[in-house]
Motif scaffolding. Structure first.
Motif, PDB file in Angstrom:
ATOM      1  N   ALA A 102       0.833  -1.206   0.000  1.00 36.57           N
ATOM      2  CA  ALA A 102       0.000   0.000   0.000  1.00 36.57           C
ATOM      3  C   ALA A 102       0.866   1.253   0.000  1.00 36.57           C
ATOM      4  CB  ALA A 102      -0.942  -0.008   1.198  1.00 36.57           C
ATOM      5  N   ARG A 103       1.962   1.219   0.749  1.00 42.52           N
ATOM      6  CA  ARG A 103       2.867   2.375   0.788  1.00 42.52           C
ATOM      7  C   ARG A 103       3.512   2.622  -0.569  1.00 42.52           C
ATOM      8  NH1 ARG A 103       4.848  -0.194   5.301  1.00 42.52           N
ATOM      9  NH2 ARG A 103       6.832  -0.505   4.259  1.00 42.52           N
ATOM     10  N   THR A 104       3.925   1.544  -1.249  1.00 39.27           N
ATOM     11  CA  THR A 104       4.617   1.727  -2.522  1.00 39.27           C
ATOM     12  C   THR A 104       3.666   2.015  -3.670  1.00 39.27           C
ATOM     13  OG1 THR A 104       4.629  -0.651  -2.997  1.00 39.27           O
ATOM     14  CG2 THR A 104       6.546   0.252  -1.827  1.00 39.27           C
ATOM     15  N   SER A 105       2.383   1.803  -3.460  1.00 39.34           N
ATOM     16  CA  SER A 105       1.412   2.056  -4.527  1.00 39.34           C
ATOM     17  C   SER A 105       1.191   3.541  -4.768  1.00 39.34           C
ATOM     18  CB  SER A 105       0.075   1.389  -4.205  1.00 39.34           C
ATOM     19  OG  SER A 105       0.218   0.006  -4.220  1.00 39.34           O
ATOM     20  N   ARG A 106       1.444   4.360  -3.759  1.00 35.51           N
ATOM     21  CA  ARG A 106       1.348   5.822  -3.852  1.00 35.51           C
ATOM     22  C   ARG A 106       0.165   6.309  -4.677  1.00 35.51           C
ATOM     23  NH1 ARG A 106       5.338   9.749  -2.880  1.00 35.51           N
ATOM     24  NH2 ARG A 106       4.306  10.641  -4.656  1.00 35.51           N
ATOM     25  N   LEU A 161      -8.244  -1.236   7.319  1.00 36.35           N
ATOM     26  CA  LEU A 161      -7.238  -0.783   8.266  1.00 36.35           C
ATOM     27  C   LEU A 161      -5.914  -0.468   7.566  1.00 36.35           C
ATOM     28  CD1 LEU A 161      -6.438  -0.422  11.270  1.00 36.35           C
ATOM     29  CD2 LEU A 161      -5.809  -2.829  11.244  1.00 36.35           C
ATOM     30  N   VAL A 162      -5.446  -1.376   6.737  1.00 41.20           N
ATOM     31  CA  VAL A 162      -4.183  -1.150   6.027  1.00 41.20           C
ATOM     32  C   VAL A 162      -4.322   0.017   5.060  1.00 41.20           C
ATOM     33  CG1 VAL A 162      -2.508  -2.163   4.425  1.00 41.20           C
ATOM     34  CG2 VAL A 162      -3.359  -3.502   6.361  1.00 41.20           C
ATOM     35  N   ASN A 163      -5.453   0.117   4.394  1.00 43.47           N
ATOM     36  CA  ASN A 163      -5.680   1.240   3.488  1.00 43.47           C
ATOM     37  C   ASN A 163      -5.668   2.565   4.251  1.00 43.47           C
ATOM     38  OD1 ASN A 163      -6.252   2.398   0.915  1.00 43.47           O
ATOM     39  ND2 ASN A 163      -8.377   2.618   1.538  1.00 43.47           N
ATOM     40  N   ALA A 164      -6.278   2.593   5.417  1.00 41.56           N
ATOM     41  CA  ALA A 164      -6.305   3.817   6.225  1.00 41.56           C
ATOM     42  C   ALA A 164      -4.902   4.217   6.661  1.00 41.56           C
ATOM     43  CB  ALA A 164      -7.204   3.623   7.446  1.00 41.56           C
ATOM     44  N   ILE A 165      -4.102   3.236   7.043  1.00 42.28           N
ATOM     45  CA  ILE A 165      -2.718   3.531   7.422  1.00 42.28           C
ATOM     46  C   ILE A 165      -1.960   4.099   6.224  1.00 42.28           C
ATOM     47  CG2 ILE A 165      -0.507   2.466   8.076  1.00 42.28           C
ATOM     48  CD1 ILE A 165      -2.182   0.527   9.836  1.00 42.28           C
ATOM     49  N   GLN A 177       6.620   5.084  10.343  1.00 42.12           N
ATOM     50  CA  GLN A 177       5.334   5.421  10.950  1.00 42.12           C
ATOM     51  C   GLN A 177       4.259   4.439  10.507  1.00 42.12           C
ATOM     52  OE1 GLN A 177       3.322   9.037   9.751  1.00 42.12           O
ATOM     53  NE2 GLN A 177       2.317   9.209  11.742  1.00 42.12           N
ATOM     54  N   ALA A 178       4.237   4.104   9.233  1.00 35.92           N
ATOM     55  CA  ALA A 178       3.250   3.138   8.738  1.00 35.92           C
ATOM     56  C   ALA A 178       3.417   1.799   9.445  1.00 35.92           C
ATOM     57  CB  ALA A 178       3.378   2.976   7.227  1.00 35.92           C
ATOM     58  N   ASN A 179       4.647   1.372   9.652  1.00 36.03           N
ATOM     59  CA  ASN A 179       4.895   0.108  10.351  1.00 36.03           C
ATOM     60  C   ASN A 179       4.468   0.190  11.813  1.00 36.03           C
ATOM     61  OD1 ASN A 179       5.925  -1.125   8.049  1.00 36.03           O
ATOM     62  ND2 ASN A 179       8.018  -0.515   8.515  1.00 36.03           N
ATOM     63  N   ARG A 180       4.735   1.327  12.457  1.00 31.79           N
ATOM     64  CA  ARG A 180       4.310   1.496  13.857  1.00 31.79           C
ATOM     65  C   ARG A 180       2.794   1.444  13.970  1.00 31.79           C
ATOM     66  NH1 ARG A 180       8.024   5.542  13.681  1.00 31.79           N
ATOM     67  NH2 ARG A 180       6.414   7.146  13.653  1.00 31.79           N
ATOM     68  N   LEU A 181       2.108   2.140  13.074  1.00 30.22           N
ATOM     69  CA  LEU A 181       0.647   2.146  13.113  1.00 30.22           C
ATOM     70  C   LEU A 181       0.083   0.745  12.895  1.00 30.22           C
ATOM     71  CD1 LEU A 181      -0.107   5.462  11.189  1.00 30.22           C
ATOM     72  CD2 LEU A 181      -0.395   5.014  13.641  1.00 30.22           C
TER      73      LEU A 181
END
Length: 189
Positions: A102-106, A161-165, A177-181
């Protein structure tokens, strides 16, 4: 032309161009977001803009190809996680994979979902949303049967949940931060 409904196979040279364009699009979309210039994607792929537009007549067609391929990879990873780990650890590891994806999809999924004409891509029975929900559901059911996850949790909850993060951290470019959340959320599962 949707990614999954080609009428006939591409010639070998056209298939190579297709694959190079999809690979370049992955990189450029990850770096610049889903609104990246198609001209830059063609340049990075080593093709002309005409070749890109012949193979992908619209931005949506290219986004769909990139998104679908990446979702297939993510679903295959879910199956490998299930084979390699116990039910709870497999689900948690895959949620980490999903978070990284999700993070790399930007903005890739968001661009497809927020444009009314593209929303159907993730809602098709055989589409990306169904594939990823199914993968999450299989891992979740195993984890629930093993008592590792609360029984009221649904696959859709995990995906939301993952999408919201991802959405909350997208502009900060902060993987930590994404990993902490995600870690905080996982403790609640």
């Amino acid at each position: 032309m949707p990614h999954t409904t080609r009428r006939r196979p591409l010639r070998a040279d056209a298939q190579r161009n297709h694959d190079r364009i999809v690979s370049a699009a992955r990189d450029v979309f990850a770096r610049d977001g889903a609104g990246a210039a198609l001209k830059e994607i063609a340049r990075q792929a080593g093709t002309g803009s005409a070749t890109l537009h012949r193979l992908f007549p619209s931005r949506r067609a290219l986004l769909e190809a990139v998104f679908h391929d990446r979702v297939e990879e993510l679903c295959a990873l879910a199956a490998r996680r299930a084979e390699e780990s116990g039910p709870g650890p497999a689900l948690l590891a895959w949620l980490g994979d999903l978070n990284a994806y999700a993070r790399t999809s930007r903005g890739l999924a968001a661009s497809l979902l927020h444009d009314g004409q593209d929303a159907d891509l993730l809602e098709q029975n055989e589409g990306c949303q169904a594939m990823i929900t199914d993968a999450a559901g299989r891992l979740l059911r195993r984890a629930q049967q093993a008592g590792a996850v609360r029984p009221e949790i649904r696959a859709e909850d995990l995906l939301a949940l993952v999408n919201a993060i991802s959405l909350a951290t997208e502009q900060h470019d902060d993987d930590a931060q994404a990993n902490r959340l995600l870690d905080i959320a996982i403790k609640g599962l």
